[in-house]
Design a protein around this motif. Structure first.
Motif, PDB file in Angstrom:
ATOM      1  N   ILE A   1       0.850  -1.204   0.000  1.00 55.33           N
ATOM      2  CA  ILE A   1       0.000   0.000   0.000  1.00 55.33           C
ATOM      3  C   ILE A   1       0.877   1.243   0.000  1.00 55.33           C
ATOM      4  CG2 ILE A   1      -1.635   1.351   1.366  1.00 55.33           C
ATOM      5  CD1 ILE A   1      -2.866  -1.362   2.266  1.00 55.33           C
ATOM      6  N   LEU A   2       1.893   1.278   0.868  1.00 55.90           N
ATOM      7  CA  LEU A   2       2.782   2.448   0.906  1.00 55.90           C
ATOM      8  C   LEU A   2       3.565   2.601  -0.389  1.00 55.90           C
ATOM      9  CD1 LEU A   2       4.138   2.465   4.576  1.00 55.90           C
ATOM     10  CD2 LEU A   2       2.341   3.884   3.569  1.00 55.90           C
ATOM     11  N   ALA A   3       3.992   1.483  -0.986  1.00 61.51           N
ATOM     12  CA  ALA A   3       4.700   1.559  -2.273  1.00 61.51           C
ATOM     13  C   ALA A   3       3.781   2.134  -3.350  1.00 61.51           C
ATOM     14  CB  ALA A   3       5.209   0.184  -2.683  1.00 61.51           C
ATOM     15  N   GLY A   4       2.522   1.735  -3.351  1.00 58.61           N
ATOM     16  CA  GLY A   4       1.559   2.277  -4.304  1.00 58.61           C
ATOM     17  C   GLY A   4       1.313   3.758  -4.079  1.00 58.61           C
ATOM     18  N   LEU A   5       1.206   4.172  -2.814  1.00 62.84           N
ATOM     19  CA  LEU A   5       1.039   5.599  -2.505  1.00 62.84           C
ATOM     20  C   LEU A   5       2.271   6.391  -2.932  1.00 62.84           C
ATOM     21  CD1 LEU A   5      -0.614   5.302   1.016  1.00 62.84           C
ATOM     22  CD2 LEU A   5      -1.659   6.330  -1.029  1.00 62.84           C
ATOM     23  N   ASP A   6       3.442   5.841  -2.674  1.00 64.79           N
ATOM     24  CA  ASP A   6       4.681   6.498  -3.077  1.00 64.79           C
ATOM     25  C   ASP A   6       4.694   6.742  -4.588  1.00 64.79           C
ATOM     26  OD1 ASP A   6       7.451   7.436  -2.865  1.00 64.79           O
ATOM     27  OD2 ASP A   6       8.011   5.482  -3.684  1.00 64.79           O
ATOM     28  N   GLN A   7       4.357   5.726  -5.355  1.00 65.03           N
ATOM     29  CA  GLN A   7       4.361   5.868  -6.808  1.00 65.03           C
ATOM     30  C   GLN A   7       3.295   6.852  -7.279  1.00 65.03           C
ATOM     31  OE1 GLN A   7       6.754   4.518  -8.939  1.00 65.03           O
ATOM     32  NE2 GLN A   7       5.830   6.124 -10.174  1.00 65.03           N
ATOM     33  N   ALA A   8       2.104   6.766  -6.701  1.00 61.85           N
ATOM     34  CA  ALA A   8       1.019   7.670  -7.100  1.00 61.85           C
ATOM     35  C   ALA A   8       1.375   9.129  -6.818  1.00 61.85           C
ATOM     36  CB  ALA A   8      -0.276   7.292  -6.375  1.00 61.85           C
ATOM     37  N   PHE A   9       1.983   9.392  -5.675  1.00 63.20           N
ATOM     38  CA  PHE A   9       2.338  10.771  -5.345  1.00 63.20           C
ATOM     39  C   PHE A   9       3.536  11.247  -6.159  1.00 63.20           C
ATOM     40  CE2 PHE A   9      -0.829  10.245  -2.244  1.00 63.20           C
ATOM     41  CZ  PHE A   9      -1.162  11.494  -1.751  1.00 63.20           C
ATOM     42  N   ARG A  10       4.464  10.349  -6.484  1.00 67.93           N
ATOM     43  CA  ARG A  10       5.557  10.717  -7.401  1.00 67.93           C
ATOM     44  C   ARG A  10       4.983  11.103  -8.769  1.00 67.93           C
ATOM     45  NH1 ARG A  10      10.985   8.839  -6.243  1.00 67.93           N
ATOM     46  NH2 ARG A  10      10.962   7.678  -4.298  1.00 67.93           N
ATOM     47  N   ASP A  11       4.036  10.283  -9.237  1.00 70.23           N
ATOM     48  CA  ASP A  11       3.406  10.567 -10.533  1.00 70.23           C
ATOM     49  C   ASP A  11       2.703  11.912 -10.528  1.00 70.23           C
ATOM     50  OD1 ASP A  11       4.361   8.118 -11.391  1.00 70.23           O
ATOM     51  OD2 ASP A  11       2.404   7.104 -11.255  1.00 70.23           O
ATOM     52  N   ALA A  12       2.190  12.315  -9.354  1.00 73.80           N
ATOM     53  CA  ALA A  12       1.518  13.613  -9.223  1.00 73.80           C
ATOM     54  C   ALA A  12       2.512  14.738  -8.934  1.00 73.80           C
ATOM     55  CB  ALA A  12       0.460  13.535  -8.122  1.00 73.80           C
ATOM     56  N   ARG A  13       3.801  14.423  -9.042  1.00 71.49           N
ATOM     57  CA  ARG A  13       4.895  15.383  -8.887  1.00 71.49           C
ATOM     58  C   ARG A  13       5.087  15.900  -7.458  1.00 71.49           C
ATOM     59  NH1 ARG A  13       6.983  15.369 -13.598  1.00 71.49           N
ATOM     60  NH2 ARG A  13       5.866  15.714 -15.522  1.00 71.49           N
ATOM     61  N   TRP A  14       4.805  15.048  -6.499  1.00 69.76           N
ATOM     62  CA  TRP A  14       5.139  15.341  -5.118  1.00 69.76           C
ATOM     63  C   TRP A  14       6.568  14.868  -4.872  1.00 69.76           C
ATOM     64  CZ3 TRP A  14       1.744  16.108  -0.581  1.00 69.76           C
ATOM     65  CH2 TRP A  14       0.454  16.500  -0.935  1.00 69.76           C
ATOM     66  N   HIS A  15       7.232  15.445  -3.889  1.00 68.02           N
ATOM     67  CA  HIS A  15       8.498  14.889  -3.412  1.00 68.02           C
ATOM     68  C   HIS A  15       8.096  13.714  -2.527  1.00 68.02           C
ATOM     69  CE1 HIS A  15      12.572  14.558  -2.052  1.00 68.02           C
ATOM     70  NE2 HIS A  15      12.135  14.532  -0.806  1.00 68.02           N
ATOM     71  N   SER A  16       8.457  12.502  -2.924  1.00 72.18           N
ATOM     72  CA  SER A  16       7.998  11.306  -2.231  1.00 72.18           C
ATOM     73  C   SER A  16       9.135  10.299  -2.120  1.00 72.18           C
ATOM     74  CB  SER A  16       6.817  10.697  -2.999  1.00 72.18           C
ATOM     75  OG  SER A  16       6.271   9.598  -2.322  1.00 72.18           O
ATOM     76  N   ALA A  17       9.207   9.623  -0.965  1.00 71.23           N
ATOM     77  CA  ALA A  17      10.259   8.628  -0.754  1.00 71.23           C
ATOM     78  C   ALA A  17       9.740   7.530   0.169  1.00 71.23           C
ATOM     79  CB  ALA A  17      11.492   9.279  -0.134  1.00 71.23           C
ATOM     80  N   LEU A  18      10.127   6.304  -0.143  1.00 75.38           N
ATOM     81  CA  LEU A  18       9.775   5.153   0.677  1.00 75.38           C
ATOM     82  C   LEU A  18      11.058   4.489   1.139  1.00 75.38           C
ATOM     83  CD1 LEU A  18       7.632   3.190   1.803  1.00 75.38           C
ATOM     84  CD2 LEU A  18       7.794   1.944  -0.360  1.00 75.38           C
ATOM     85  N   ALA A  19      11.199   4.330   2.444  1.00 81.24           N
ATOM     86  CA  ALA A  19      12.365   3.657   3.019  1.00 81.24           C
ATOM     87  C   ALA A  19      11.895   2.394   3.731  1.00 81.24           C
ATOM     88  CB  ALA A  19      13.078   4.578   4.006  1.00 81.24           C
ATOM     89  N   VAL A  20      12.633   1.313   3.516  1.00 80.28           N
ATOM     90  CA  VAL A  20      12.290   0.041   4.157  1.00 80.28           C
ATOM     91  C   VAL A  20      13.480  -0.389   4.998  1.00 80.28           C
ATOM     92  CG1 VAL A  20      11.609  -2.348   3.807  1.00 80.28           C
ATOM     93  CG2 VAL A  20      10.802  -0.581   2.215  1.00 80.28           C
TER      94      VAL A  20
END
Length: 155
Positions: free
Chosen positions: A90-109
């Motif tokens: 879910i977080l990976a999907g949110l990360d990609q969706a917000f990147r696509d919307a041109r937000w500064h977005s990062a996911l760390a695991v």
């Protein structure tokens, strides 16, 4: 230099001194926020929160609402929680969706999943723990100091 970037820079430009300055102090709240300023902040936070909520099944919500921040200041705040075995996806999907919307977005695991996304007026932090299946996402707006005539917009 142990950092690869600075080591490469130093190798290419030994004549340049590298100085790393501390980050600037964050900007304080606007002198006085108008009703329109409060409305724009609420709209930005609420829209981001709605986009997130639409992608998280079975969640519970707290907010969006105004919270007092540092006495006379306020900020828009919302949070959702869910039990999710697939919270990392879910977080990976949110990360990609917000990147696509041109937000500064990062996911760390690491020990847990941590997703951050931001625009100038909105900050998002999401975490998911695989061991507890606990997914929490918090959306906050910019800190504002409402003008006296804008206080009624907070209710």
């Amino acid at each position: 230099m142990t950092d690869p970037f600075f080591a490469a820079l130093r190798a290419r430009r030994p004549d340049v001194d590298i100085v790393i300055l501390p980050p600037e102090d964050p900007l304080g709240p606007s002198p006085e926020a108008t009703t329109d300023d409060l409305g724009r902040s609420a709209q930005a936070v609420d829209a981001a929160f709605a986009a997130i909520a639409a992608r998280v099944p079975g969640h519970t919500e707290d907010g969006p609402r105004w919270e007092t921040y540092d006495r006379e200041n306020v900020r828009r705040w919302a949070q959702l929680e869910a039990r999710a075995a697939d919270g990392g996806a879910i977080l990976a999907g949110l990360d990609q969706a917000f990147r696509d919307a041109r937000w500064h977005s990062a996911l760390a695991v690491k020990a847990f999943h941590r997703w951050t996304a931001s625009q100038p007026d909105v900050q998002i932090v999401g975490t998911w723990s695989e061991s507890h299946h606990a997914l929490v996402v918090t959306v906050t707006g910019r800190v504002l100091r409402p003008a006296a005539e804008a206080q009624e917009a907070l209710t």
